[in-house]
Scaffold this active site. Sequence first.
Site, PDB file in Angstrom:
ATOM      1  N   LYS A  35       0.746  -1.176  -0.128  1.00  0.00           N
ATOM      2  CA  LYS A  35       0.044   0.008  -0.029  1.00  0.00           C
ATOM      3  C   LYS A  35       0.811   1.161   0.009  1.00  0.00           C
ATOM      4  CE  LYS A  35      -4.356   0.120   2.219  1.00  0.00           C
ATOM      5  NZ  LYS A  35      -4.971   0.366   3.530  1.00  0.00           N
ATOM      6  N   GLU A 180     -17.570   7.886   4.135  1.00  0.00           N
ATOM      7  CA  GLU A 180     -16.963   7.349   2.957  1.00  0.00           C
ATOM      8  C   GLU A 180     -17.919   7.933   1.845  1.00  0.00           C
ATOM      9  OE1 GLU A 180     -16.369   3.291   2.827  1.00  0.00           O
ATOM     10  OE2 GLU A 180     -15.370   3.554   4.983  1.00  0.00           O
ATOM     11  N   LYS A 248     -18.733   9.842  19.489  1.00  0.00           N
ATOM     12  CA  LYS A 248     -18.571   8.883  18.070  1.00  0.00           C
ATOM     13  C   LYS A 248     -19.627   7.760  18.240  1.00  0.00           C
ATOM     14  CE  LYS A 248     -17.288   7.546  14.446  1.00  0.00           C
ATOM     15  NZ  LYS A 248     -17.807   7.986  13.035  1.00  0.00           N
ATOM     16  N   PHE A 293     -30.972  10.459   6.520  1.00  0.00           N
ATOM     17  CA  PHE A 293     -31.008   8.928   7.166  1.00  0.00           C
ATOM     18  C   PHE A 293     -32.432   8.681   7.470  1.00  0.00           C
ATOM     19  CE2 PHE A 293     -26.630  10.256   7.371  1.00  0.00           C
ATOM     20  CZ  PHE A 293     -25.930   9.146   7.493  1.00  0.00           C
ATOM     21  N   LEU A 294     -33.458   8.828   6.590  1.00  0.00           N
ATOM     22  CA  LEU A 294     -35.000   8.259   6.980  1.00  0.00           C
ATOM     23  C   LEU A 294     -35.216   7.655   5.529  1.00  0.00           C
ATOM     24  CD1 LEU A 294     -36.750  11.192   8.563  1.00  0.00           C
ATOM     25  CD2 LEU A 294     -35.973   9.286   9.558  1.00  0.00           C
ATOM     26  N   GLY A 297     -34.962   0.951   2.860  1.00  0.00           N
ATOM     27  CA  GLY A 297     -34.276   0.294   1.846  1.00  0.00           C
ATOM     28  C   GLY A 297     -33.866  -1.166   2.446  1.00  0.00           C
ATOM     29  N   CYS A 304     -18.617   0.830   9.535  1.00  0.00           N
ATOM     30  CA  CYS A 304     -18.724   1.697  10.963  1.00  0.00           C
ATOM     31  C   CYS A 304     -20.092   1.299  11.748  1.00  0.00           C
ATOM     32  CB  CYS A 304     -18.829   3.192  10.943  1.00  0.00           C
ATOM     33  SG  CYS A 304     -17.349   3.637  10.197  1.00  0.00           S
TER      34      CYS A 304
HETATM   35  P1  NAD Z   1      -9.153   0.797   7.152  1.00  0.00           P
HETATM   36  O1  NAD Z   1      -8.934  -0.619   7.662  1.00  0.00           O
HETATM   37  O2  NAD Z   1      -9.578   1.266   6.055  1.00  0.00           O
HETATM   38  O3  NAD Z   1      -7.354   1.324   7.468  1.00  0.00           O
HETATM   39  C1  NAD Z   1      -6.671   0.950   8.508  1.00  0.00           C
HETATM   40  C2  NAD Z   1      -5.188   0.936   7.989  1.00  0.00           C
HETATM   41  O4  NAD Z   1      -4.543   0.897   9.311  1.00  0.00           O
HETATM   42  C3  NAD Z   1      -4.783  -0.186   6.986  1.00  0.00           C
HETATM   43  O5  NAD Z   1      -4.248   0.466   5.886  1.00  0.00           O
HETATM   44  C4  NAD Z   1      -3.763  -1.150   7.773  1.00  0.00           C
HETATM   45  O6  NAD Z   1      -2.676  -1.831   7.084  1.00  0.00           O
HETATM   46  C5  NAD Z   1      -3.002  -0.064   9.087  1.00  0.00           C
HETATM   47  N1  NAD Z   1      -2.702  -0.750   9.831  1.00  0.00           N
HETATM   48  C6  NAD Z   1      -3.019  -1.576  11.009  1.00  0.00           C
HETATM   49  N2  NAD Z   1      -2.226  -1.624  11.706  1.00  0.00           N
HETATM   50  C7  NAD Z   1      -1.206  -0.868  11.524  1.00  0.00           C
HETATM   51  C8  NAD Z   1      -0.089  -0.494  12.362  1.00  0.00           C
HETATM   52  N3  NAD Z   1       0.242  -1.080  13.664  1.00  0.00           N
HETATM   53  N4  NAD Z   1       0.903   0.518  12.099  1.00  0.00           N
HETATM   54  C9  NAD Z   1       0.450   1.377  10.800  1.00  0.00           C
HETATM   55  N5  NAD Z   1      -0.430   1.023   9.991  1.00  0.00           N
HETATM   56  C10 NAD Z   1      -1.335  -0.180  10.422  1.00  0.00           C
HETATM   57  O7  NAD Z   1      -9.772   1.344   8.278  1.00  0.00           O
HETATM   58  P2  NAD Z   1     -10.700   2.863   8.314  1.00  0.00           P
HETATM   59  O8  NAD Z   1     -11.653   2.549   7.654  1.00  0.00           O
HETATM   60  O9  NAD Z   1      -9.889   3.931   7.940  1.00  0.00           O
HETATM   61  O10 NAD Z   1     -10.923   3.082   9.923  1.00  0.00           O
HETATM   62  C11 NAD Z   1      -9.972   3.595  10.899  1.00  0.00           C
HETATM   63  C12 NAD Z   1     -10.773   3.678  12.063  1.00  0.00           C
HETATM   64  O11 NAD Z   1     -11.344   4.958  11.888  1.00  0.00           O
HETATM   65  C13 NAD Z   1     -11.483   2.881  12.612  1.00  0.00           C
HETATM   66  O12 NAD Z   1     -11.703   2.803  14.082  1.00  0.00           O
HETATM   67  C14 NAD Z   1     -12.993   3.220  12.112  1.00  0.00           C
HETATM   68  O13 NAD Z   1     -13.897   2.742  13.020  1.00  0.00           O
HETATM   69  C15 NAD Z   1     -12.812   4.997  12.182  1.00  0.00           C
HETATM   70  N6  NAD Z   1     -13.710   5.520  11.281  1.00  0.00           N
HETATM   71  C16 NAD Z   1     -13.910   5.014   9.931  1.00  0.00           C
HETATM   72  C17 NAD Z   1     -14.754   5.689   9.113  1.00  0.00           C
HETATM   73  C18 NAD Z   1     -15.044   5.324   7.907  1.00  0.00           C
HETATM   74  O14 NAD Z   1     -15.970   5.815   7.173  1.00  0.00           O
HETATM   75  N7  NAD Z   1     -14.085   4.357   7.262  1.00  0.00           N
HETATM   76  C19 NAD Z   1     -15.624   6.837   9.541  1.00  0.00           C
HETATM   77  C20 NAD Z   1     -15.194   7.449  10.876  1.00  0.00           C
HETATM   78  C21 NAD Z   1     -14.296   6.785  11.659  1.00  0.00           C
END
Ligand code: NAD
Length: 476
Positions: A35, A180, A248, A293-294, A297, A304
Amino acid sequence: MKVVVVGTGYVGLVTGVVLSYIGHTVTCIDIDTAKVEQLKSGKSPIYEPGLEELMAICFESRRLEFSPDYGCVKTADVIFITVGTPSLPGGNVDLSYIKSAATEIGRNLDGDRFQAVINKSTVPVGSGNWVEMLVSQGIQNGAKVAVTVAGGHALSGNGTRSVANKHNFAVVSNPEFLREGSAVYDSFFPDRIVIGTNDKQAQEMMRDLYAPLLDQSFTLPAFLCVNEDRAGAVPLLITDVASAEMIKYAANSFLATKISFANEIASICESVGADVTEVMRGVGLDRRIGMSFLNAGVGWGGSCFGKDLSALVATAEEYLLSPTMLSAARQVNMAQRRVAIKKLQSALKIIKGRTIGLLGLAFKPNTDDVRDAPSLDIAQHLIALGAMVKAYDPVAEESCRRARPDLEINYCPSVEEVASDCDALVIVTEWEEFRSLKLSKLRELMRTPVIIDGRNILDATAAREEGFEYHGIGKC
Ligand code: NAD
């Protein structure tokens, strides 16, 4: 400021790139070296509108780097933790990624100057204390310094620093609310920024870090347009760590519950002959409720809602509470994923030997994320019932193949190829292109003209006039 972001997923990558764009010098670390190499070449491993364009601008300004190495932590002012926090089978959160990230950060902290460790991953209440402990242990294991953590107790390393030199690091909770599919936009125009820490120095650092976003003084990238409702300063909410962590979970639980509410109302609408779209419009126009959010579907999904609801339920149960409403929201959602199957059974009677086409695999439009996507459940169920499943998604085919190699889905490059010789189409994701399907063409291609509109995006009358047996959700 010098910023390090640990974890380059949906949250970390977008956060790092946006912080770089607004003027900070950012290094994003990931343990996934493939990556990192891809990111160094300017390619985003995730589909997120505007992200690659923004990365190109940041590369040009030389304020954005990617690395698999934690060495850059030493010179950073703030270090973000944005690693994944997936669910364990019982609903608790798998904190193993947080543990290794926090420990590595601890090993690499400077120790001679104040640094802030920012937890942006969604973590159960109380994790701030735990991360503080892990970072401290990392420092000890690195045998670098003696340090007193913010609000905590003195820890001894190799004795090179005096215990009087306090507050060399503080752990801050800074939950992320981006969506996202519009993550870049949301990062520039957040509804609020939440900072959880009692440490005054860390609070000031966070204010400085986010100043261009808080007062909206950055120059907007040419490819982004501002919605009028986003104009003006962004509210900054400073709380204790536990409240920030709780915000959150409470926010996501509320949004998921709102959708489950709409879905429950949809079932009642179908029985009594009402139209849930009209009903929810009438409900949502009440300013106290709001329109978002109403939409009824085939249920919510994504990385999340499910895991955060499960984690909050697990936390409540640890404290001997029974979070009835949260559990019900999950239950309604699981049942909702079966609605498309029931409608297919009602229209086709026999599913065995039928060819069913799914339009959309991503859990929502404008993303390639299929984590906990309703499409996977629906496909699995149909295959188990003996159907042949075809599917088309504008961007999520690859991530679906990677996530579920076990699912025997026939992936197609277009809606038309899915429709060809199909007994029914199910709209699973409300991608823009599915709103204007060429129904007459599809009618010609299909074996049986059945459409299950799992997102209520088609005009029912128009579909029926084209000769389709049309079934929406929550309407007759
Ligand atoms: P993800 O799985 O897409 O990405 C996580 C990344 O962390 C991966 O690339 C992985 O290789 C890397 N990683 C894991 N362990 C590691 C380490 N020790 N050192 C360095 N890199 C490491 O996760 P995400 O969707 O970005 O979510 C991350 C956090 O944010 C989660 O807690 C999630 O709940 C929260 N969150 C996500 C969203 C969303 O829409 N995806 C929105 C708000 C909050």
